[in-house]
Motif scaffolding. Sequence first.
Motif, PDB file in Angstrom:
ATOM      1  N   LYS A 119       0.817  -1.219   0.000  1.00  0.00           N
ATOM      2  CA  LYS A 119       0.000   0.000   0.000  1.00  0.00           C
ATOM      3  C   LYS A 119       0.850   1.267   0.000  1.00  0.00           C
ATOM      4  CE  LYS A 119      -4.188  -1.939   2.037  1.00  0.00           C
ATOM      5  NZ  LYS A 119      -5.313  -1.702   2.977  1.00  0.00           N
ATOM      6  N   ASN A 120       2.159   1.105  -0.006  1.00  0.00           N
ATOM      7  CA  ASN A 120       3.068   2.248  -0.023  1.00  0.00           C
ATOM      8  C   ASN A 120       2.909   3.018  -1.339  1.00  0.00           C
ATOM      9  OD1 ASN A 120       5.411   3.896  -0.373  1.00  0.00           O
ATOM     10  ND2 ASN A 120       6.514   2.636   1.109  1.00  0.00           N
ATOM     11  N   PRO A 121       2.682   4.329  -1.294  1.00  0.00           N
ATOM     12  CA  PRO A 121       2.483   5.098  -2.529  1.00  0.00           C
ATOM     13  C   PRO A 121       3.778   5.427  -3.277  1.00  0.00           C
ATOM     14  CG  PRO A 121       2.326   6.550  -0.637  1.00  0.00           C
ATOM     15  CD  PRO A 121       2.451   5.155  -0.081  1.00  0.00           C
ATOM     16  N   GLY A 122       4.909   5.125  -2.674  1.00  0.00           N
ATOM     17  CA  GLY A 122       6.187   5.445  -3.293  1.00  0.00           C
ATOM     18  C   GLY A 122       6.737   4.341  -4.177  1.00  0.00           C
ATOM     19  N   ALA A 123       8.025   4.458  -4.512  1.00  0.00           N
ATOM     20  CA  ALA A 123       8.683   3.511  -5.414  1.00  0.00           C
ATOM     21  C   ALA A 123       8.707   2.095  -4.847  1.00  0.00           C
ATOM     22  CB  ALA A 123      10.109   3.987  -5.704  1.00  0.00           C
ATOM     23  N   ASN A 124       8.933   1.981  -3.528  1.00  0.00           N
ATOM     24  CA  ASN A 124       8.935   0.650  -2.919  1.00  0.00           C
ATOM     25  C   ASN A 124       7.573  -0.017  -3.041  1.00  0.00           C
ATOM     26  OD1 ASN A 124      11.594   0.672  -2.229  1.00  0.00           O
ATOM     27  ND2 ASN A 124      11.274   1.215  -0.075  1.00  0.00           N
ATOM     28  N   GLY A 125       6.513   0.785  -2.948  1.00  0.00           N
ATOM     29  CA  GLY A 125       5.177   0.239  -3.114  1.00  0.00           C
ATOM     30  C   GLY A 125       4.950  -0.268  -4.530  1.00  0.00           C
ATOM     31  N   THR A 126       5.458   0.467  -5.505  1.00  0.00           N
ATOM     32  CA  THR A 126       5.341   0.044  -6.898  1.00  0.00           C
ATOM     33  C   THR A 126       6.028  -1.299  -7.111  1.00  0.00           C
ATOM     34  OG1 THR A 126       5.265   2.339  -7.678  1.00  0.00           O
ATOM     35  CG2 THR A 126       5.882   0.658  -9.285  1.00  0.00           C
ATOM     36  N   ALA A 127       7.240  -1.445  -6.565  1.00  0.00           N
ATOM     37  CA  ALA A 127       7.975  -2.705  -6.693  1.00  0.00           C
ATOM     38  C   ALA A 127       7.257  -3.841  -5.972  1.00  0.00           C
ATOM     39  CB  ALA A 127       9.391  -2.538  -6.139  1.00  0.00           C
ATOM     40  N   ASP A 181      -9.178 -19.020 -12.079  1.00  0.00           N
ATOM     41  CA  ASP A 181     -10.460 -18.700 -11.446  1.00  0.00           C
ATOM     42  C   ASP A 181     -10.289 -18.045 -10.080  1.00  0.00           C
ATOM     43  OD1 ASP A 181      -9.488 -21.174 -10.370  1.00  0.00           O
ATOM     44  OD2 ASP A 181     -11.456 -21.471  -9.463  1.00  0.00           O
ATOM     45  N   GLN A 182      -9.047 -17.759  -9.682  1.00  0.00           N
ATOM     46  CA  GLN A 182      -8.773 -17.149  -8.386  1.00  0.00           C
ATOM     47  C   GLN A 182      -8.168 -15.765  -8.588  1.00  0.00           C
ATOM     48  OE1 GLN A 182      -6.228 -20.521  -7.126  1.00  0.00           O
ATOM     49  NE2 GLN A 182      -7.540 -20.629  -5.306  1.00  0.00           N
ATOM     50  N   MET A 183      -8.367 -14.888  -7.613  1.00  0.00           N
ATOM     51  CA  MET A 183      -7.772 -13.561  -7.707  1.00  0.00           C
ATOM     52  C   MET A 183      -7.498 -13.006  -6.315  1.00  0.00           C
ATOM     53  SD  MET A 183     -11.049 -11.280  -8.849  1.00  0.00           S
ATOM     54  CE  MET A 183     -12.534 -11.209  -7.828  1.00  0.00           C
ATOM     55  N   PHE A 184      -6.676 -11.989  -6.294  1.00  0.00           N
ATOM     56  CA  PHE A 184      -6.338 -11.300  -5.049  1.00  0.00           C
ATOM     57  C   PHE A 184      -6.527  -9.806  -5.307  1.00  0.00           C
ATOM     58  CE2 PHE A 184      -3.655  -9.204  -2.001  1.00  0.00           C
ATOM     59  CZ  PHE A 184      -3.758  -9.964  -0.853  1.00  0.00           C
ATOM     60  N   SER A 185      -7.324  -9.117  -4.478  1.00  0.00           N
ATOM     61  CA  SER A 185      -7.584  -7.698  -4.735  1.00  0.00           C
ATOM     62  C   SER A 185      -7.435  -6.873  -3.468  1.00  0.00           C
ATOM     63  CB  SER A 185      -8.986  -7.518  -5.322  1.00  0.00           C
ATOM     64  OG  SER A 185      -9.958  -7.981  -4.409  1.00  0.00           O
ATOM     65  N   PHE A 186      -7.098  -5.610  -3.642  1.00  0.00           N
ATOM     66  CA  PHE A 186      -6.968  -4.694  -2.510  1.00  0.00           C
ATOM     67  C   PHE A 186      -6.937  -3.272  -3.052  1.00  0.00           C
ATOM     68  CE2 PHE A 186      -2.733  -5.328  -4.011  1.00  0.00           C
ATOM     69  CZ  PHE A 186      -2.086  -4.118  -3.822  1.00  0.00           C
ATOM     70  N   SER A 187      -7.011  -2.309  -2.178  1.00  0.00           N
ATOM     71  CA  SER A 187      -6.929  -0.906  -2.575  1.00  0.00           C
ATOM     72  C   SER A 187      -5.814  -0.214  -1.816  1.00  0.00           C
ATOM     73  CB  SER A 187      -8.271  -0.195  -2.326  1.00  0.00           C
ATOM     74  OG  SER A 187      -8.589  -0.199  -0.948  1.00  0.00           O
ATOM     75  N   TRP A 188      -5.303   0.862  -2.387  1.00  0.00           N
ATOM     76  CA  TRP A 188      -4.279   1.669  -1.737  1.00  0.00           C
ATOM     77  C   TRP A 188      -4.469   3.114  -2.200  1.00  0.00           C
ATOM     78  CZ3 TRP A 188      -0.379   3.973  -4.870  1.00  0.00           C
ATOM     79  CH2 TRP A 188      -0.370   3.528  -6.204  1.00  0.00           C
ATOM     80  N   THR A 189      -3.888   4.043  -1.481  1.00  0.00           N
ATOM     81  CA  THR A 189      -4.062   5.464  -1.769  1.00  0.00           C
ATOM     82  C   THR A 189      -2.747   6.057  -2.255  1.00  0.00           C
ATOM     83  OG1 THR A 189      -5.760   5.625  -0.055  1.00  0.00           O
ATOM     84  CG2 THR A 189      -4.788   7.681  -0.839  1.00  0.00           C
ATOM     85  N   ASP A 190      -2.764   6.675  -3.440  1.00  0.00           N
ATOM     86  CA  ASP A 190      -1.532   7.223  -3.990  1.00  0.00           C
ATOM     87  C   ASP A 190      -1.193   8.569  -3.343  1.00  0.00           C
ATOM     88  OD1 ASP A 190      -3.054   9.233  -5.218  1.00  0.00           O
ATOM     89  OD2 ASP A 190      -3.048   8.257  -7.174  1.00  0.00           O
ATOM     90  N   SER A 191      -0.080   9.151  -3.751  1.00  0.00           N
ATOM     91  CA  SER A 191       0.417  10.384  -3.128  1.00  0.00           C
ATOM     92  C   SER A 191      -0.504  11.572  -3.351  1.00  0.00           C
ATOM     93  CB  SER A 191       1.818  10.702  -3.655  1.00  0.00           C
ATOM     94  OG  SER A 191       1.800  10.817  -5.062  1.00  0.00           O
ATOM     95  N   ALA A 192      -1.410  11.472  -4.341  1.00  0.00           N
ATOM     96  CA  ALA A 192      -2.354  12.556  -4.606  1.00  0.00           C
ATOM     97  C   ALA A 192      -3.676  12.347  -3.871  1.00  0.00           C
ATOM     98  CB  ALA A 192      -2.613  12.665  -6.107  1.00  0.00           C
ATOM     99  N   GLY A 193      -3.733  11.294  -3.051  1.00  0.00           N
ATOM    100  CA  GLY A 193      -4.939  11.012  -2.296  1.00  0.00           C
ATOM    101  C   GLY A 193      -5.998  10.244  -3.060  1.00  0.00           C
TER     102      GLY A 193
END
Length: 308
Positions: free
Chosen positions: A90-98, A114-126
Amino acid sequence: METVMELCCTRLVALLVVPLVTTACIGAELDEESEALLAEAESAIESNNGYLPNALSLNALSLNALSLNALSLNALSLNALSLNALSAIKNPGANGTASREVLRYVVSCALRPDQMFSFSWTDSAGVVRQEVYRGDLGYAHWWPTTPLGTAYSDNTYVQSQITACLAARMNWYGISVSISLRNNEMTSTSAERAAYPVREGAFWGNVFANTEAPFLRACYSSDAGSIARARQVQRDCAVGHLSVDPVTGATTVQQCGPMVIVGSCETVCNGSDNTNGFYRGCLKNPSVSPWERWDQVMTTFLTPAPSP
């Protein structure tokens, strides 16, 4: 049966492709008939070596953001991830991208289509970003409920298959290249072998290891034509990336991130499968032991060079 994959990973019933990302919902199970088909069908795979516009980047597996060996100690579901893992993805920085890139590929290799993994995160612009990562190869389809590191007494086998899947998809340039992946669990059709006849090299290791240091290895085909083709299509992680020193003009060979190139496959691997051409096993670490072998190896094949 064979599967042609776009960067977004599609696959026929018996074929699994290779994407990688992170998601928090596990999809419905396949019905019994589909499960039987998956078990019986050949696992030939044709895949573009990336799920996103970029392939798995050089340093994504250097374990400096999302710790894969720690990840294996928990179930692969949003509610089971450790606080450190959640923070990483969920890190909005470069480490989060990696971290998200690595997790996307892990999900692709470990879970089924047929399986998936999902989540949300907030970027640096909110802005809230939603991630949905779907499975492909299904090496550890039970991981959403059972930690990878404790599922079986011999969990090294599954960890190593996923690792080989990840390593084979790394790309120095971050571009997509159409490749054929083959090993003891993923054979090929005659049509696929005709379309992808150039054996590039092989990849193996275990980035989930808890009892020893995580490692990645690669070897290349010593055939001059194979080396030339790999460089032509910008697949440099088996043969090494050529770099010219701007001061001395000397040419050096660089490795893809933490992956160690140990030489030619003909030197470090044993016999190849007569039909599919994949290597049956390679030396775990040739610089340490000339005898200890590693059997969970992924061999990659390329299309031939265009006719002049």
